[in-house]
Every structure is written in structure tokens, then in C-alpha cells.
Design an enzyme around this catalytic site. Structure first.
Site, PDB file in Angstrom:
ATOM      1  N   LYS A  58       4.347   9.915 -10.106  1.00  0.00           N
ATOM      2  CA  LYS A  58       5.423   8.929 -10.264  1.00  0.00           C
ATOM      3  C   LYS A  58       6.312   8.929  -9.013  1.00  0.00           C
ATOM      4  CE  LYS A  58       8.675   7.794 -13.888  1.00  0.00           C
ATOM      5  NZ  LYS A  58       8.578   7.408 -15.289  1.00  0.00           N
TER       6      LYS A  58
ATOM      7  N   ARG B  34      -1.040   6.545 -21.653  1.00  0.00           N
ATOM      8  CA  ARG B  34      -1.597   7.758 -21.043  1.00  0.00           C
ATOM      9  C   ARG B  34      -3.067   7.497 -20.763  1.00  0.00           C
ATOM     10  NH1 ARG B  34       2.908   8.443 -20.507  1.00  0.00           N
ATOM     11  NH2 ARG B  34       4.339   9.854 -21.559  1.00  0.00           N
TER      12      ARG B  34
ATOM     13  N   ARG C 152      13.850   6.247 -19.866  1.00  0.00           N
ATOM     14  CA  ARG C 152      13.749   5.605 -21.172  1.00  0.00           C
ATOM     15  C   ARG C 152      13.989   6.638 -22.281  1.00  0.00           C
ATOM     16  NH1 ARG C 152       8.890   1.924 -22.190  1.00  0.00           N
ATOM     17  NH2 ARG C 152       7.548   3.709 -21.767  1.00  0.00           N
TER      18      ARG C 152
HETATM   19  P1  ATP Z   1       6.356   6.507 -19.938  1.00  0.00           P
HETATM   20  O1  ATP Z   1       6.869   6.752 -21.321  1.00  0.00           O
HETATM   21  O2  ATP Z   1       6.346   5.094 -19.534  1.00  0.00           O
HETATM   22  O3  ATP Z   1       5.061   7.206 -19.640  1.00  0.00           O
HETATM   23  P2  ATP Z   1       7.883   8.483 -18.521  1.00  0.00           P
HETATM   24  O4  ATP Z   1       7.467   9.641 -19.347  1.00  0.00           O
HETATM   25  O5  ATP Z   1       7.473   8.530 -17.105  1.00  0.00           O
HETATM   26  O6  ATP Z   1       7.413   7.075 -19.012  1.00  0.00           O
HETATM   27  P3  ATP Z   1      10.576   7.463 -18.046  1.00  0.00           P
HETATM   28  O7  ATP Z   1      11.622   7.247 -19.055  1.00  0.00           O
HETATM   29  O8  ATP Z   1      10.005   6.252 -17.367  1.00  0.00           O
HETATM   30  O9  ATP Z   1       9.442   8.337 -18.730  1.00  0.00           O
HETATM   31  O10 ATP Z   1      11.133   8.428 -16.928  1.00  0.00           O
HETATM   32  C1  ATP Z   1      11.710   9.655 -17.276  1.00  0.00           C
HETATM   33  C2  ATP Z   1      10.727  10.776 -16.959  1.00  0.00           C
HETATM   34  O11 ATP Z   1      10.381  10.740 -15.593  1.00  0.00           O
HETATM   35  C3  ATP Z   1      11.309  12.148 -17.174  1.00  0.00           C
HETATM   36  O12 ATP Z   1      11.111  12.563 -18.504  1.00  0.00           O
HETATM   37  C4  ATP Z   1      10.567  13.028 -16.173  1.00  0.00           C
HETATM   38  O13 ATP Z   1       9.329  13.443 -16.696  1.00  0.00           O
HETATM   39  C5  ATP Z   1      10.271  12.054 -15.050  1.00  0.00           C
HETATM   40  N1  ATP Z   1      11.254  12.144 -13.941  1.00  0.00           N
HETATM   41  C6  ATP Z   1      12.570  12.466 -13.958  1.00  0.00           C
HETATM   42  N2  ATP Z   1      13.114  12.391 -12.738  1.00  0.00           N
HETATM   43  C7  ATP Z   1      12.125  11.995 -11.914  1.00  0.00           C
HETATM   44  C8  ATP Z   1      12.052  11.743 -10.519  1.00  0.00           C
HETATM   45  N3  ATP Z   1      13.108  11.835  -9.713  1.00  0.00           N
HETATM   46  N4  ATP Z   1      10.846  11.382 -10.028  1.00  0.00           N
HETATM   47  C9  ATP Z   1       9.756  11.255 -10.795  1.00  0.00           C
HETATM   48  N5  ATP Z   1       9.754  11.474 -12.112  1.00  0.00           N
HETATM   49  C10 ATP Z   1      10.932  11.842 -12.671  1.00  0.00           C
END
Ligand code: ATP
Length: 319
Positions: A181, A314, A116
Site C-alpha cells: 500500500k 483480499r 476506514r
Molecule cells: P481495505 O479494507 O480496503 O483492504 P485497509 O485494510 O488497507 O483497506 P484502510 O482503512 O484503507 O484499510 O487503511 C487503514 C490501514 O492501512 C491500517 O489499518 C493499516 O493496516 C494501513 N496503514 C496505516 N498507515 C499506513 C501508511 N502510512 N501506509 C500504508 N498503510 C498504512
């Protein structure tokens, strides 16, 4: 380069001579291709004097036929790429070229996998699932309400079936094990959401990945959780079938038909959280979600409802 990988994918030793003979090239040409496998695809190739070359573990590559075999009730055309910027970017280009939906785009790796708000999705070669399903949606806004949450629920169930019983949801559409995640979901829309549009359902699932220094938050994979290496073709096949069932339930009953089940899978029900919206932070306690999939929070004794693509949750210490 990929033909060489076909020979090495069994994870056994192969001598430079045998590889050269099989591909009709010299040993030094094999050596160059091995270096490309390492530099371009990030694969580690073990070299042992007198025995030859070996991958650290066997690889099962993706195949459109294999995926279709594991989801035989569906006729979704499957397009597999060895390497692509992003499966969702390719899906959007295909929509632009007039490809008829539904169809599925898969890749062995993404060079520009996306999360995102411009964030990156780390996507190493042949380890994980990088999946974009294109759907044509004709029912207007009702058919889009809560759709990304429904996709999360399907991914969670596919993971539970594949040996990760602890997989659960974090609003709006992350799939976690504990705080780690394991999958990410990103829906992109083209066309008129009030009439006819296309939705690209982008899903990244960590399957066999065991290390990834570039990921800047806690993460895990099916292999790390279950101790088993999974055939990604099989996993994608199951995901297709499960996703198709949820999409049909959502199409016929709308999001309210799924709301309760989603809450049962939500890891953060009743938890104290901060909701981040740009520079703003709202502290509250998670009550659940409403009939459209919006988040219900108790904030200072009052119930408030939040929705929108720019929101992040969070956990915070209990008050
Ligand atoms: P949210 O804003 O919902 O808390 P998020 O920070 O997890 O979401 P997303 O856009 O859902 O953000 O996912 C991108 C983020 O996920 C990246 O910024 C990184 O921190 C993490 N990420 C990137 N690649 C992977 C992966 N292969 N597995 C797990 N996490 C990942």
C-alpha cells in the site's frame, strides 16, 4: 521548536553555540528543544562531539505558497498545520465554521490520522502527504457516484508521474504497488447527499517514509520505489492539478466517462478474490466495475454486483 527545525532542515551540522546565537537562547535551551524534536515529532537528531547537531537527511517543509506555486491554475486556499489530529477532522471543523469550499488542509503530521472503519493512518512528521480537500457538491447523487474511485485514479496518476510507474488500484480506493500500500483514500460527507453537501476528500500518500513499524500491512513509499527524495510541495501541486482535471471530467460526464480508464488501472482485474463484508466472505473472480463504480464479481458462474463502504477485497489463491 519549529524555528530550530528551520535551522536544521538543511541536513548540515550546526553547533549548539551557533543555534543558540541564532535563536537568542542558551545552549542548554537548545538541548531541551532538540529533545522535544525527538520525543514530540519523532525526529532523530545526530549529535557528534565537536561538530554539533544534524538531521539524518535534509527536510523540505510544506508551505502554502510553495504548493500554490506548483498548482498555479487553481485558486484553492491552502491551510498548512505543523501538527493536527487529522486533516479531515480539521476540514470538517472548518466546514462547521462556515469556510467556503473549495479549500485544502495539509499537515506535517497527524496524531490521529484515520483510515476506514476507525482504523489508523500512520502519519510521521514531514515525511508524507496528509491531504484533505473540501468540495461543495450540488448535483445530487450523480455527482457522488464513483467519486472515491475517481480520486484513486487521480492519486495513481500523480504517483506514476512522480516516479512510481507500478502504482495501480485496488477496488474500491486503495493505491498499491504490487501488494504494497502506498496511498489511502477516505471520503467523508456532510449535508444532504441528494441536494447540497460537502465532501472531504482525504488522501494519505507515503512519500519519503523509509520505515514505519506501526504499519501492520505491507506498504511502500515513493522514495522506496524510486530511490529519490521528493519535494512534497511539488507533489501536492501536481496532485491538485490532476485531481482537478478528473473531478471536472466526473462532474461533466459522470462516472461512466471514467469507468474504462479505472479498470485499466485496476491491479486485480481477472484475479481470484475474497470479498469481506463484516463476518461474511464471498469468493469470486473480479470482472470489473459497473457504471456506478460497484464491483462486478463472478460468483459460482453468475455475475454479481457489490457496493458500499464496508467492503474489503483480499486476493486468494487461484482455484
Ligand atoms: P481495505 O479494507 O480496503 O483492504 P485497509 O485494510 O488497507 O483497506 P484502510 O482503512 O484503507 O484499510 O487503511 C487503514 C490501514 O492501512 C491500517 O489499518 C493499516 O493496516 C494501513 N496503514 C496505516 N498507515 C499506513 C501508511 N502510512 N501506509 C500504508 N498503510 C498504512
Amino acid at each position: 521548536m519549529l524555528t530550530l527545525l528551520e535551522l536544521l532542515k538543511d541536513g548540515r551540522f550546526h553547533s549548539g553555540q551557533a543555534l543558540g546565537d541564532a535563536l537568542g537562547v542558551s545552549r542548554s535551551a537548545i538541548w531541551k528543544q532538540l529533545q522535544l524534536l525527538e520525543s514530540e515529532l519523532g525526529l532523530a537528531v545526530h549529535k557528534v562531539r565537536g561538530r554539533g547537531y544534524q538531521l539524518p537527511s535534509p527536510i523540505i517543509l510544506l508551505g502554502a505558497k510553495e504548493v500554490s506555486k506548483h498548482s498555479s491554475s487553481l485558486a484553492w486556499p491552502v491551510h498548512v498545520f505543523d501538527s493536527i489530529d487529522s486533516t479531515s477532522a480539521e476540514a470538517l471543523r472548518s466546514i462547521g465554521r462556515g469556510c467556503a469550499a473549495p479549500f485544502l488542509v495539509l499537515a506535517e503530521r497527524q496524531t490521529d490520522g484515520r483510515g476506514r472503519r476507525g482504523r489508523k493512518w500512520v502519519s510521521p512528521f514531514a515525511e508524507n502527504v496528509y491531504y484533505s480537500l473540501v468540495l461543495r457538491v450540488e448535483g445530487g447523487m450523480r455527482q457522488l457516484e464513483g467519486l472515491s474511485l475517481v480520486v484513486g485514479l487521480a492519486v495513481m496518476n500523480a504517483l506514476r508521474e512522480c516516479g512510481v510507474p507500478g502504482a495501480g488500484l485496488k477496488w474500491p480506493n486503495d493505491v498499491l504497488v504490487g501488494q504494497k500500500k502506498i496511498a489511502g483514500i477516505l471520503l467523508e460527507l456532510v449535508g444532504d447527499p441528494a441536494d447540497v453537501c460537502h465532501v472531504v476528500v482525504g488522501i494519505g500518500i507515503n512519500v519519503n517514509m523509509q520505515s514505519a513499524e506501526e504499519v501492520d500491512q505491507e506498504w511502500t513509499s515513493v522514495r522506496l520505489e524510486s530511490g529519490k527524495v521528493l519535494d512534497r510541495n511539488q507533489m501536492i501541486g501536481r496532485l491538485n492539478e490532476i485531481l482537478a482535471l478528473y473531478l471536472e471530467r466526473h462532474r461533466s460526464g459522470g462516472f461512466p466517462a471514467i469507468q474504462e480508464e479505472w479498470e485499466q488501472g485496476h491491479l486485480w482485474q481477472g484475479r481470484a478474490v475474497s470479498l469481506i463484508a463484516g463476518a461474511n466472505k464471498i469468493d469470486g473472480v473480479v470482472l470489473g466495475i459497473d457504471r456506478q463504480g460497484a464491483l462486478r464479481l463472478r460468483v459460482g458462474g453468475e455475475e454479481k454486483v457489490y457496493s458500499g463502504g464496508e467492503l474489503s477485497l483480499r486476493l486468494r489463491k487461484e482455484p
